[in-house]
Design an enzyme around this catalytic site. Structure first.
Site, mmCIF file in Angstrom:
data_model
loop_
_atom_site.group_PDB
_atom_site.id
_atom_site.type_symbol
_atom_site.label_atom_id
_atom_site.label_comp_id
_atom_site.label_asym_id
_atom_site.label_seq_id
_atom_site.Cartn_x
_atom_site.Cartn_y
_atom_site.Cartn_z
ATOM 1 N N ASP B 13 67.245 44.100 40.001
ATOM 2 C CA ASP B 13 67.692 42.744 40.354
ATOM 3 C C ASP B 13 68.792 42.229 39.425
ATOM 4 O O ASP B 13 68.903 41.011 39.238
ATOM 5 C CB ASP B 13 66.515 41.762 40.315
ATOM 6 N N CYS B 51 64.461 45.625 47.034
ATOM 7 C CA CYS B 51 64.238 46.808 46.199
ATOM 8 C C CYS B 51 64.136 48.138 46.935
ATOM 9 O O CYS B 51 65.017 48.993 46.838
ATOM 10 C CB CYS B 51 62.971 46.592 45.358
ATOM 11 N N HIS B 105 61.114 52.788 44.195
ATOM 12 C CA HIS B 105 60.159 51.673 44.252
ATOM 13 C C HIS B 105 58.762 52.282 44.403
ATOM 14 O O HIS B 105 58.583 53.202 45.212
ATOM 15 C CB HIS B 105 60.476 50.752 45.432
ATOM 16 N N ASP B 301 69.878 47.698 41.776
ATOM 17 C CA ASP B 301 69.567 47.927 43.196
ATOM 18 C C ASP B 301 70.107 46.824 44.091
ATOM 19 O O ASP B 301 70.312 47.024 45.289
ATOM 20 C CB ASP B 301 68.041 48.099 43.395
ATOM 21 N N HIS B 302 70.321 45.632 43.544
ATOM 22 C CA HIS B 302 70.965 44.532 44.277
ATOM 23 C C HIS B 302 71.107 43.376 43.304
ATOM 24 O O HIS B 302 70.686 43.468 42.141
ATOM 25 C CB HIS B 302 70.128 44.102 45.493
#
Lengths: 95, 422
Positions: B13, B51, B105, B301-302
């Site tokens: 994140d 995720c 994940h 991941d983002h």
């Protein structure tokens, strides 16, 4: 040509309005998929009907759209998708 | 002629709120130092801002519509196709592949095994203190322990006296020490948990971000023109005790402005805490004289919305949730080899104001995608090149849906890489 470079993103939704599982819908509950095309000039997104059993997006079933120009609206606060559908983009938001 | 090792650092994140991405507030000297010796991609985007779908996408080199993972509930090898992964490709080409922390994940989406044995030579490591992450370990103003969103902790006070990312750094350094004498090259993936919620970090990092210096997002209102379907109602942070106590209306809030600033303060404090973990890891790599033959890739991941458009968390198509940091350090290619005895990655203390300014390294503003990480890392390490995927590609085990970004690393690669010469 940098202008030809494109980044694709997508996000699923269970409904057209926010609800308890909007952030993280399970596959079976996905009804809409938002597909985004990004270039260094703009971000264009269409939220279309999605069939989670066939994994098929229906691009003729458009629930909503977003269009932001990076130069005139870098924070993506002024969605001009609806304007763009009728060719009346406000001069202040033109790229 | 020796194969280059690979250290892949994935941060959960993390939006590009880093000094090397122009953020004037955040203190991230160790990541900025890595960037000064790397090729940094200013415009890199994840394929889905959540995720598991994002991680399975970039670790298989396929888009979510091919992995058919939009939630957390399926394992691509069963559900979509037996796609090879980035670590598996290295493992099948003679590398010892190791996973520390959150790379895949956990759960169904990685077969409850981090995709072992396909992807990893050794059993993946998960820090023991991770099990306390979402328990009542945050001391509130009432002196009681709560499961809060904002959770600065006293290290003496937390179970096991440590935090997951500290344990991950220790384990990764241990593995580097072991691999130092190995005849085989290694592919080590280290997945850090912070700044994923809860913002649980050593409380001293809060001092780096005095609340009076923390502003609101530049556009904290939900835009009138935003379609309702596009809006993410940030239901996850609402489950936390301190947010619940605010009785925020669903779905549009807003969060009281003083709490908005506290969330932003703790996100930045978590980033600086994470930066110290990256700093310890990279300085250990350097101390072990491995920096000259190890490629380092750094990404997340983002992103995460910090109040922009009245939104928090990820779960959307906005740039703030899909744009990620992405940089590659390639010894002798993105930076010249250091003089004998000189370190490239000495540890820098974010509390030491002198360690702030850093010369930028190579950069490009070209738009790229996280799904390109796999083919690019494989090419940089000289592994067999991934062919472009046919459409559809469910039946193809090894191919790429992203670009090979090698062309950004300098022209001399064009001769070496027939695929790019064209």
């Amino acid at each position: 040509n940098p202008r030809e470079l494109v980044a694709y993103s997508q996000y699923p939704r269970p409904a057209d309005t926010p609800q308890w599982n909007s952030d993280n819908p399970s596959l079976k509950d996905i009804k809409v998929m938002g597909y985004s095309i990004r270039t260094i000039d703009y971000r264009y997104t269409v939220w279309v009907g999605f069939d989670p059993h066939e994994f098929l997006a229906n691009f003729s079933d458009i629930h909503a759209g977003e269009l932001y120009f990076v130069d005139s609206d870098p924070l993506q606060d002024h969605n001009i998708y609806n304007y763009s559908q009728h060719g009346e983009i406000p001069p202040s938001l033109m790229p | 002629t020796d194969a280059l090792n690979v250290l892949l650092i994935i941060v959960d994140d993390l939006r590009p709120s880093l000094g090397c991405y122009g953020d004037k507030l955040v203190k991230s000297p160790n990541i900025d130092q890595l960037a000064s010796h790397s090729l940094l991609f200013q415009n890199a985007f994840a394929q889905q801002a959540v995720c598991a779908p994002s991680r399975v996408s970039f670790l298989t080199g396929r888009r979510p519509d091919t992995t058919r993972l939009y939630d957390f509930g399926s394992y691509w090898r069963v559900h979509a196709g037996n796609f090879s992964t980035l670590p598996q490709h290295f493992k099948e080409n003679g590398y010892v592949t190791m996973s520390v922390g959150k790379v895949f994940h956990p759960g169904i989406s990685s077969n409850h095994s981090d995709d072992s044995p396909y992807s990893w030579s050794l059993p993946p490591y998960h820090p023991s203190s991770e099990k306390y992450e979402n328990t009542k370990t945050c001391r509130g103003q009432d002196g009681e322990l709560h499961a809060n969103l904002i959770c600065p902790v006293d290290m003496a006070d937390v179970p096991e006296g440590t935090l997951p990312d500290k344990q991950s750094t220790e384990e990764a350094i241990c593995l580097l020490e072991k691999m130092k004498t190995s005849a085989s090259p290694f592919f080590l993936a280290v997945g850090y948990h912070k700044p994923h919620i809860p913002f649980r970090y050593p409380k001293e990092f809060q001092k780096l971000y005095p609340l009076e210096n923390i502003t609101l997002a530049p556009d904290p209102e939900v835009p009138d023109s935003l379609p309702a379907v596009a809006y993410n109602p940030w239901m996850d942070i609402r489950q936390r005790e301190d947010v619940q106590a605010l009785n925020i209306s669903v779905p549009y809030g807003p969060i009281p402005v003083d709490f908005q600033r506290k969330i932003r303060q703790s996100y930045f404090a978590s980033v600086s805490y994470l930066d110290t973990q990256v700093g310890h890891l990279l300085s250990a790599l350097d101390d072990l004289q491995l920096a000259n033959n190890t490629i380092i890739a750094f990404t997340s991941d983002h992103g995460w919305a910090l109040g922009e458009h009245g939104e928090w968390a990820k779960y959307s198509n906005f740039d703030v949730t899909t744009r990620v940091p992405l940089m590659f350090y390639v010894p002798g290619r993105t930076t010249s080899f250091p003089e004998a005895g000189k370190m490239l990655f000495p540890y820098l203390d974010p509390f030491d104001s002198a360690s702030q300014s850093m010369e930028p390294g190579m950069q490009t503003t070209d738009l790229v995608e996280l799904v390109s990480l796999f083919p690019t890392l494989a090419s940089l390490a000289g592994l067999p090149i991934l062919p472009p995927c046919p459409v559809p590609s469910f039946h193809v085990e090894l191919c790429r849906e992203g670009e090979n970004l090698l062309k950004h690393f300098g022209s001399h690669d064009l001769e070496e890489d027939p695929e790019l010469r064209g």
